[in-house]
Design a protein around this motif. Structure first.
Motif, PDB file in Angstrom:
ATOM      1  N   GLN A  54       0.887  -1.153   0.000  1.00 54.04           N
ATOM      2  CA  GLN A  54       0.000   0.000   0.000  1.00 54.04           C
ATOM      3  C   GLN A  54       0.926   1.205   0.000  1.00 54.04           C
ATOM      4  N   PHE A  91       3.482   0.348   2.957  1.00 59.91           N
ATOM      5  CA  PHE A  91       2.996  -0.518   4.028  1.00 59.91           C
ATOM      6  C   PHE A  91       2.683  -1.893   3.461  1.00 59.91           C
ATOM      7  N   LYS A  92       3.202  -2.920   4.134  1.00 66.33           N
ATOM      8  CA  LYS A  92       2.901  -4.304   3.742  1.00 66.33           C
ATOM      9  C   LYS A  92       3.226  -5.208   4.924  1.00 66.33           C
ATOM     10  N   ASP A  93       2.376  -6.185   5.167  1.00 65.41           N
ATOM     11  CA  ASP A  93       2.611  -7.178   6.220  1.00 65.41           C
ATOM     12  C   ASP A  93       2.917  -6.520   7.574  1.00 65.41           C
ATOM     13  N   LYS A  94       2.101  -5.539   7.940  1.00 61.10           N
ATOM     14  CA  LYS A  94       2.215  -4.841   9.223  1.00 61.10           C
ATOM     15  C   LYS A  94       3.570  -4.157   9.418  1.00 61.10           C
ATOM     16  N   ASP A  95       4.178  -3.740   8.309  1.00 64.70           N
ATOM     17  CA  ASP A  95       5.459  -3.047   8.364  1.00 64.70           C
ATOM     18  C   ASP A  95       5.381  -1.820   7.465  1.00 64.70           C
ATOM     19  N   ALA A  96       5.784  -0.674   7.998  1.00 68.67           N
ATOM     20  CA  ALA A  96       5.730   0.578   7.245  1.00 68.67           C
ATOM     21  C   ALA A  96       7.132   1.156   7.090  1.00 68.67           C
TER      22      ALA A  96
END
Length: 185
Positions: A54, A91-96
């Motif tokens: 995202q 943002f992807k897999d709860k990581d920004a």
């Protein structure tokens, strides 16, 4: 007194062009830089979207529209921090991650390029550098530790552990960058 080699008007340099003739011959360098930057940002934005991230536009132009005109001539810590806002948050897999996009024809990026306006306030930012040949990436921490991106380094975006990316897709986007930037001055 030095004169413009084109029109004969005063210029600061022997055998040089006055500012009007230079602009006619080369266009406005500031506008050219803005266009190159926007193309680089678009390529990186679409790349991260294609990689399943995202992507949120974050920079000054997007977060506070119209403020760049208000900040002309303003020199303060706040105005400097606003100008230095990274271009994106991905943002992807709860990581920004903060992503700052740069284009450099020479393929080089160092700490002095980042801190020429003062201390950089986003210590966890990643810098994605597009050149006429590559897409590379370096963290601000690595820059602070004395590392740089240069023509022969191997800081490929596809090798970043933060992204565990699809290297073939990155190569495809690198081809887009080469196509758009191959004749850029």
């Amino acid at each position: 007194m030095p004169n413009c080699t084109e029109c004969g008007a005063y210029t600061k340099f022997n055998n040089g062009l006055c500012s009007d003739c230079y602009s006619k011959a080369n266009g406005n360098p500031w506008v050219s830089g803005v266009i190159k930057g926007r193309i680089a940002e678009t390529i990186v934005e679409q790349l991260f979207i294609s990689l399943g991230f995202q992507v949120y536009k974050y920079g000054m132009e997007n977060t506070i529209p119209g403020i760049s005109d208000l900040l002309k001539g303003v020199r303060s810590d706040v105005s400097t921090n606003i100008r230095q806002m990274p271009d994106f948050v991905v943002f992807k897999d709860k990581d920004a991650h903060f992503i700052e996009v740069k284009f450099r024809k020479n393929g080089c990026l160092s700490l002095k390029d980042i801190e020429k306006y003062g201390d950089y306030p986003f210590e966890n930012a990643l810098f994605v550098l597009l050149s006429q040949k590559h897409i590379k990436c370096i963290s601000y921490k690595e820059l602070k530790d004395g590392k740089e991106i240069h023509e022969k380094c191997r800081n490929w975006l596809g090798n970043r552990k933060e992204f565990e990316t699809d290297k073939d897709l990155i190569i495809d986007y690198c081809k887009y960058a080469i196509k758009f930037f191959e004749n850029v001055e």
